[in-house]
Design an enzyme around this catalytic site. Structure first.
Site, PDB file in Angstrom:
ATOM      1  N   LYS A  13       1.143  -1.473   0.263  1.00 28.33           N
ATOM      2  CA  LYS A  13       0.299  -0.062  -0.265  1.00 28.33           C
ATOM      3  C   LYS A  13       0.915   1.186  -0.070  1.00 28.33           C
ATOM      4  CE  LYS A  13      -1.917  -0.736   3.948  1.00 28.33           C
ATOM      5  NZ  LYS A  13      -1.324  -2.495   4.219  1.00 28.33           N
ATOM      6  N   ARG A  88      -9.312   0.891   8.612  1.00 30.14           N
ATOM      7  CA  ARG A  88      -9.433   0.086   9.335  1.00 30.14           C
ATOM      8  C   ARG A  88      -9.804  -0.822   9.976  1.00 30.14           C
ATOM      9  NH1 ARG A  88      -3.041   0.527   8.938  1.00 30.14           N
ATOM     10  NH2 ARG A  88      -1.968  -1.313   8.689  1.00 30.14           N
ATOM     11  N   ARG A 123      11.651  -5.693   4.625  1.00 30.99           N
ATOM     12  CA  ARG A 123      11.554  -4.282   4.453  1.00 30.99           C
ATOM     13  C   ARG A 123      12.116  -3.470   4.870  1.00 30.99           C
ATOM     14  NH1 ARG A 123       5.609  -2.146   4.405  1.00 30.99           N
ATOM     15  NH2 ARG A 123       4.695  -2.891   7.012  1.00 30.99           N
ATOM     16  N   ARG A 156      11.048  -1.628  10.487  1.00 31.09           N
ATOM     17  CA  ARG A 156      10.525  -1.353  11.639  1.00 31.09           C
ATOM     18  C   ARG A 156      10.013  -2.216  12.877  1.00 31.09           C
ATOM     19  NH1 ARG A 156       4.957  -0.177   8.126  1.00 31.09           N
ATOM     20  NH2 ARG A 156       4.601  -1.143   9.909  1.00 31.09           N
ATOM     21  N   ARG A 167       0.000  -9.240  13.190  1.00 27.69           N
ATOM     22  CA  ARG A 167      -1.010  -7.885  12.169  1.00 27.69           C
ATOM     23  C   ARG A 167      -1.683  -8.632  11.495  1.00 27.69           C
ATOM     24  NH1 ARG A 167       4.327  -4.915  10.391  1.00 27.69           N
ATOM     25  NH2 ARG A 167       2.424  -3.494   9.758  1.00 27.69           N
TER      26      ARG A 167
END
Ligand code: AMP
Length: 210
Positions: A13, A88, A123, A156, A167
């Site tokens: 996203k 969300r 990431r 992160r 998550r």
């Protein structure tokens, strides 16, 4: 144009939002980036959000609704925007609707949980501007340095495998029901994650009629 990007954590996203933002000339608003900045700056909102984020849980709706309504009232949002990571929950979507906000399209990026688990380890994000990279798929020009602002690229904390699993569970339980919510409003546009970032951007632009 008011757009929402929906999708599991790590679906792309943030990366797609940045690209669409340039293409469509409208800002991207990421509640995750706003919250990470708040934590870095030690604001009261940051203090409230940190423990939820570190655990891979959702930050309470009232905190998010406050952040997003304030942000959308800013001048740069008047010609449209791309929401990345918000709403969300159904409660957040209803709050946006009650504020009179309508969406032209809700793009849902479809990708399997297995692909997400593989992807998350690579990431990296800029600790200053929030831009996202991937060691293999979207490497920065210079290792460890943000192309946009020269900031430092970091992993992160919530990208650790156990937290990613938590998550994903939150995503399936609390966020995925938004697909039915927006389908019933006639604006849902599912897009399969493609083999490259560029191909996914093209697929999104196609469903937007661009
Ligand atoms: P993201 O960068 O979108 O993956 O968000 C990182 C974390 O910030 C999430 O796991 C949540 O803890 C929190 N967060 C971001 N956006 C929201 C939202 N709209 N509602 C609740 N929590 C959020």
């Amino acid at each position: 144009m008011n757009l929402i990007l929906l999708g599991a954590p790590g679906a792309g996203k943030g990366t797609q939002a940045e690209r669409l933002s340039k293409e469509l000339q409208i800002p991207t608003i990421s509640t995750g980036n706003i919250l990470r900045a708040a934590i870095k700056n030690g604001t009261p909102t940051g203090l409230k959000a940190k423990s939820f984020m570190d655990a891979g849980k959702l930050v309470p709706d009232e905190v998010i609704i406050g952040i997003i309504t304030e942000r959308l009232a800013e001048e740069d949002c008047k010609n449209g925007y791309i929401l990345d990571g918000v709403p969300r929950t159904i409660a957040q979507a209803e709050a946006l609707e009650q504020a009179g906000i309508q969406f032209d399209a809700v793009v849902s990026i479809e990708i399997s949980d297995e692909a997400i688990m593989q992807r998350m380890s690579g990431r990296r994000v800029c600790e200053d501007c929030g831009a996202s990279y991937h060691l293999v798929a979207v490497p920065p020009k210079q290792e460890g340095v943000c192309d946009n602002c020269g900031g430092k690229l970091v992993q992160r904390k919530d990208d650790a495998p156990e937290t990613v699993k938590a998550r994903l569970e939150v995503y399936h339980n609390e966020t995925e029901p938004l697909k039915d919510f927006y389908e019933s409003r006639g604006v849902l546009k599912p897009v399969e994650n493609a083999s490259s970032v560029e191909a996914t951007t093209r697929a999104i632009l196609r469903v937007l009629g661009r």
